[in-house]
Design a protein around this motif. Structure first.
Motif, PDB file in Angstrom:
ATOM      1  N   ASP A 249      -4.330   9.369   8.540  1.00  0.00           N
ATOM      2  CA  ASP A 249      -5.687   8.967   8.918  1.00  0.00           C
ATOM      3  C   ASP A 249      -6.659  10.143   8.936  1.00  0.00           C
ATOM      4  OD1 ASP A 249      -5.454   6.112   9.399  1.00  0.00           O
ATOM      5  OD2 ASP A 249      -4.148   6.639  11.064  1.00  0.00           O
ATOM      6  N   SER A 250      -6.142  11.358   9.067  1.00  0.00           N
ATOM      7  CA  SER A 250      -7.004  12.541   9.153  1.00  0.00           C
ATOM      8  C   SER A 250      -6.819  13.427   7.931  1.00  0.00           C
ATOM      9  CB  SER A 250      -6.672  13.338  10.422  1.00  0.00           C
ATOM     10  OG  SER A 250      -7.286  14.608  10.406  1.00  0.00           O
ATOM     11  N   ALA A 251      -7.906  13.743   7.257  1.00  0.00           N
ATOM     12  CA  ALA A 251      -7.829  14.632   6.093  1.00  0.00           C
ATOM     13  C   ALA A 251      -7.321  16.011   6.485  1.00  0.00           C
ATOM     14  CB  ALA A 251      -9.198  14.743   5.427  1.00  0.00           C
ATOM     15  N   ASP A 252      -7.676  16.457   7.700  1.00  0.00           N
ATOM     16  CA  ASP A 252      -7.235  17.780   8.145  1.00  0.00           C
ATOM     17  C   ASP A 252      -5.716  17.865   8.290  1.00  0.00           C
ATOM     18  OD1 ASP A 252      -9.870  18.613   8.275  1.00  0.00           O
ATOM     19  OD2 ASP A 252     -10.070  18.208  10.423  1.00  0.00           O
ATOM     20  N   ARG A 253      -5.042  16.725   8.439  1.00  0.00           N
ATOM     21  CA  ARG A 253      -3.594  16.733   8.668  1.00  0.00           C
ATOM     22  C   ARG A 253      -2.784  16.465   7.405  1.00  0.00           C
ATOM     23  NH1 ARG A 253      -2.041  13.290  13.879  1.00  0.00           N
ATOM     24  NH2 ARG A 253      -0.055  14.355  13.445  1.00  0.00           N
ATOM     25  N   ILE A 254      -3.468  16.415   6.262  1.00  0.00           N
ATOM     26  CA  ILE A 254      -2.734  16.205   5.003  1.00  0.00           C
ATOM     27  C   ILE A 254      -1.634  17.244   4.818  1.00  0.00           C
ATOM     28  CG2 ILE A 254      -2.956  16.342   2.484  1.00  0.00           C
ATOM     29  CD1 ILE A 254      -5.650  14.891   2.765  1.00  0.00           C
ATOM     30  N   PRO A 255      -1.892  18.557   5.018  1.00  0.00           N
ATOM     31  CA  PRO A 255      -0.799  19.533   4.833  1.00  0.00           C
ATOM     32  C   PRO A 255       0.389  19.276   5.755  1.00  0.00           C
ATOM     33  CG  PRO A 255      -2.931  20.631   4.895  1.00  0.00           C
ATOM     34  CD  PRO A 255      -3.174  19.212   5.328  1.00  0.00           C
ATOM     35  N   GLU A 256       0.106  18.875   6.988  1.00  0.00           N
ATOM     36  CA  GLU A 256       1.185  18.580   7.937  1.00  0.00           C
ATOM     37  C   GLU A 256       2.039  17.415   7.453  1.00  0.00           C
ATOM     38  OE1 GLU A 256       1.572  16.420  12.300  1.00  0.00           O
ATOM     39  OE2 GLU A 256      -0.291  17.461  11.794  1.00  0.00           O
ATOM     40  N   TYR A 257       1.392  16.334   7.041  1.00  0.00           N
ATOM     41  CA  TYR A 257       2.121  15.146   6.615  1.00  0.00           C
ATOM     42  C   TYR A 257       2.914  15.400   5.326  1.00  0.00           C
ATOM     43  CZ  TYR A 257       0.298  11.785  10.021  1.00  0.00           C
ATOM     44  OH  TYR A 257       0.031  11.085  11.179  1.00  0.00           O
ATOM     45  N   VAL A 258       2.334  16.109   4.384  1.00  0.00           N
ATOM     46  CA  VAL A 258       3.040  16.370   3.123  1.00  0.00           C
ATOM     47  C   VAL A 258       4.253  17.262   3.370  1.00  0.00           C
ATOM     48  CG1 VAL A 258       2.876  17.461   0.853  1.00  0.00           C
ATOM     49  CG2 VAL A 258       1.014  15.999   1.676  1.00  0.00           C
ATOM     50  N   ALA A 259       4.092  18.317   4.160  1.00  0.00           N
ATOM     51  CA  ALA A 259       5.224  19.195   4.453  1.00  0.00           C
ATOM     52  C   ALA A 259       6.321  18.447   5.199  1.00  0.00           C
ATOM     53  CB  ALA A 259       4.752  20.400   5.269  1.00  0.00           C
ATOM     54  N   ARG A 260       5.912  17.614   6.164  1.00  0.00           N
ATOM     55  CA  ARG A 260       6.910  16.831   6.908  1.00  0.00           C
ATOM     56  C   ARG A 260       7.598  15.834   5.991  1.00  0.00           C
ATOM     57  NH1 ARG A 260       5.774  12.906  12.189  1.00  0.00           N
ATOM     58  NH2 ARG A 260       7.845  11.926  12.202  1.00  0.00           N
ATOM     59  N   ALA A 261       6.852  15.248   5.063  1.00  0.00           N
ATOM     60  CA  ALA A 261       7.452  14.298   4.120  1.00  0.00           C
ATOM     61  C   ALA A 261       8.541  14.981   3.298  1.00  0.00           C
ATOM     62  CB  ALA A 261       6.388  13.702   3.210  1.00  0.00           C
TER      63      ALA A 261
END
Length: 555
Positions: A136-148
């Motif tokens: 939901d947050s563009a700022d958290r894209i790096p977090e979500y991709v790395a966690r994925a």
């Protein structure tokens, strides 16, 4: 029409994928992620493979993950696109293969109104994925991709699904990609290895069952050294036949559907089972009977990278949570105690050699002889890709899966996997021979991906085994309800598959006899690009086990 720059959020997502080592994505484009498509079009690190149906997209990504050990990446649109792709997510889960599916989602303001093609993706994919979430947050894209990436690769590998709200992809952000994620090291406990060696030394008839979650070339090399040093018979789990070199003097064959009866008896009579990587699922164990779930005079050592799998179904006398390559290397280097030397490995290998040698069966197009000829003429490291059906049994029994990886086949039995997997393999390994094996019913599940093969220059051979029926179901039908008047729902009216292959731009041939197949195969081997051989066989030749319609009816 005004030109606009790629939105920062979409560009960040593409950059995050590149940092994680993604060099190829598979997609059917959708308007829900146009921003990402634009970002992909403005860079050269990641190749975009445009497919024809989302099931093919997901199968290609699943196969790519199986080949590389890092997640295969797919992009599809919401609703119909995502639900079409769900078959590949299910395969990745049951096959323990790393994969990430990105789904373009409805605008955040439209959520929970049953908007156009809206689906609750976390709820829909949750039961068949390791993790399903929404960014939901563009700022958290790096977090979500790395966690994925971390989730898809760690423990038991598997699929991750991330939904991308359309408005989120258009937002501004000053976030930057996180560093590349690697699979966590999982070395086995030395005390556990020592206990394992003591249990093996006390055994009279041990058998190893290998292949599965996190298996790789290093695991194959080191476990083979370990097993050969001890002389333990090594069986591979269902559709994990490339987990050990077939030339190994301790390779005993494969478990699953249609195994060597002598191997089945060997596993049933074993006093110690060493299961490495295998979940010991229903297919591998013939319904949890080979080996039996419990036995008072048998011990089980189970090694798996995910603690949740240990003692989940089979109770283990020794459970070791470790990565496959780390475990195999530790076992191969273990050099304490008295030498252990079993004769059973060599005996089991000789039994497999006899079982895996085809003898003429009298049919015009003898599939066993065809596979044996192919084995004698094609490169040893040929990659064989197949979906589900009796047709695959001839390759499972008679082919030698000498390279690694060289077997791409769904352990969950999904039809339509072979052609997309072959496209993925041909793009990943253009230097190797790649063959898709498909039945007539299986081929028409995803045969449209021949267009993808041609468009992207994939170099592959497709062999369609056509008996005019859903052969596996027909076999079960004849067992349960034999008789011509009891056939229901399994007959097929098929196209001319050679003509269909030619329409896609490939070289094609028909084969109705063994000699015609050999001639076609030899000519195909001398060509490049898309090639297809349409094999017409009699329904009487039901399976590699020798099962026939007349035999089932008269038993």
């Amino acid at each position: 029409m005004r030109a606009t720059a790629t939105p920062e959020a979409a560009r960040l997502l593409v950059d995050c994928l590149a940092v994680q080592g993604c060099d190829r994505i598979f997609t059917v484009p959708g308007e829900s992620f146009l921003q990402v498509l634009d970002g992909l079009g403005q860079q050269s690190q990641i190749e975009v493979v445009t497919c024809r149906q989302e099931g093919g997209v997901a199968f290609m990504a699943c196969a790519d993950g199986a080949i590389t050990g890092r997640p295969g990446v797919a992009f599809v649109t919401r609703g119909p696109g995502a639900t079409n792709a769900s078959i590949g997510v299910h395969v990745a889960m049951q096959d323990s293969q790393p994969m990430i599916l990105f789904v373009g989602d409805v605008d955040s303001e439209m959520r929970d109104r049953e908007g156009f093609q809206e689906v609750d993706f976390a709820a829909f994919f949750g039961p068949i994925a390791k993790w399903a979430a929404r960014i939901d947050s563009a700022d958290r894209i790096p977090e979500y991709v790395a966690r994925a990436y971390a989730t898809a690769m760690s423990g038991r590998p598997g699929p991750v699904v991330l939904a991308l709200p359309e408005d989120m992809l258009s937002r501004d952000t000053d976030s930057t990609p996180r560093p590349r994620v690697e699979r966590p090291a999982q070395a086995p406990c030395p005390d556990a290895i020592q206990t394992m060696m003591a249990m093996i030394a006390d055994a009279a008839s041990p058998v190893a069952i290998i292949g599965g979650a996190g298996w790789n070339a290093k695991a194959r090399e080191h476990f083979q050294l370990f097993a050969e040093r001890l002389g333990i018979p090594v069986a591979t789990a269902f559709r994990r036949q490339d987990a050990i070199a077939p030339s190994s003097p301790v390779y005993a064959g494969n478990l699953g559907y249609g195994p060597n009866p002598k191997l089945v008896e060997r596993v049933k009579n074993a006093d110690l089972i060493l299961a490495v990587g295998a979940r010991l699922g229903e297919a591998t164990t013939d319904g949890y009977t080979v080996p039996s779930l419990t036995a008072p005079d048998r011990k089980l050592i189970h090694i798996h990278p995910d603690a949740d799998e240990l003692n989940r179904v089979y109770p283990a006398d020794l459970a070791i949570c470790a990565g496959m390559d780390e475990f195999a290397e530790s076992a191969a280097l273990w050099d304490e105690g008295d030498a252990i030397d079993f004769d059973a490995g060599r005996e089991a290998h000789a039994e497999w050699e006899a079982w895996a040698t085809a003898h003429p069966n009298g049919h015009k197009l003898d599939m066993g002889q065809c596979v044996q000829f192919m084995r004698d003429t094609f490169p040893a490291d040929t990659i064989i890709c197949n979906g589900a059906g009796n047709f695959a049994g001839w390759w499972h029994r008679y082919w030698r899966y000498a390279g690694y990886p060289s077997q791409l086949a769904p352990t969950c039995g999904a039809m339509g996997y072979g052609v997309p997997a072959a496209v993925s393999a041909a793009l990943r390994h253009p230097e190797r021979m790649v063959v898709a094996i498909a039945g007539d019913g299986d081929f028409l599940m995803n045969g449209q991906e021949l267009a993808t093969a041609v468009q992207h220059g994939a170099n592959l051979l497709v062999i369609v085994v056509d008996n005019g029926a859903y052969g596996t179901i027909r076999m079960h039908q004849e067992r349960e309800f034999p008789g011509e008047d009891r056939i229901s729902g399994t007959r097929l009216a098929n196209p001319d598959f050679a003509a269909l292959g030619a329409a896609f731009g490939g070289w094609t041939a028909h084969a109705e006899t063994t000699d015609e197949f050999k001639a076609a195969l030899s000519e195909a081997q001398g060509r490049t690009g898309l090639r297809l051989i349409h094999c017409l066989i009699d329904i009487e030749q039901l399976a590699a086990s020798g099962a026939s319609v007349s035999g089932l009816r008269n038993r």
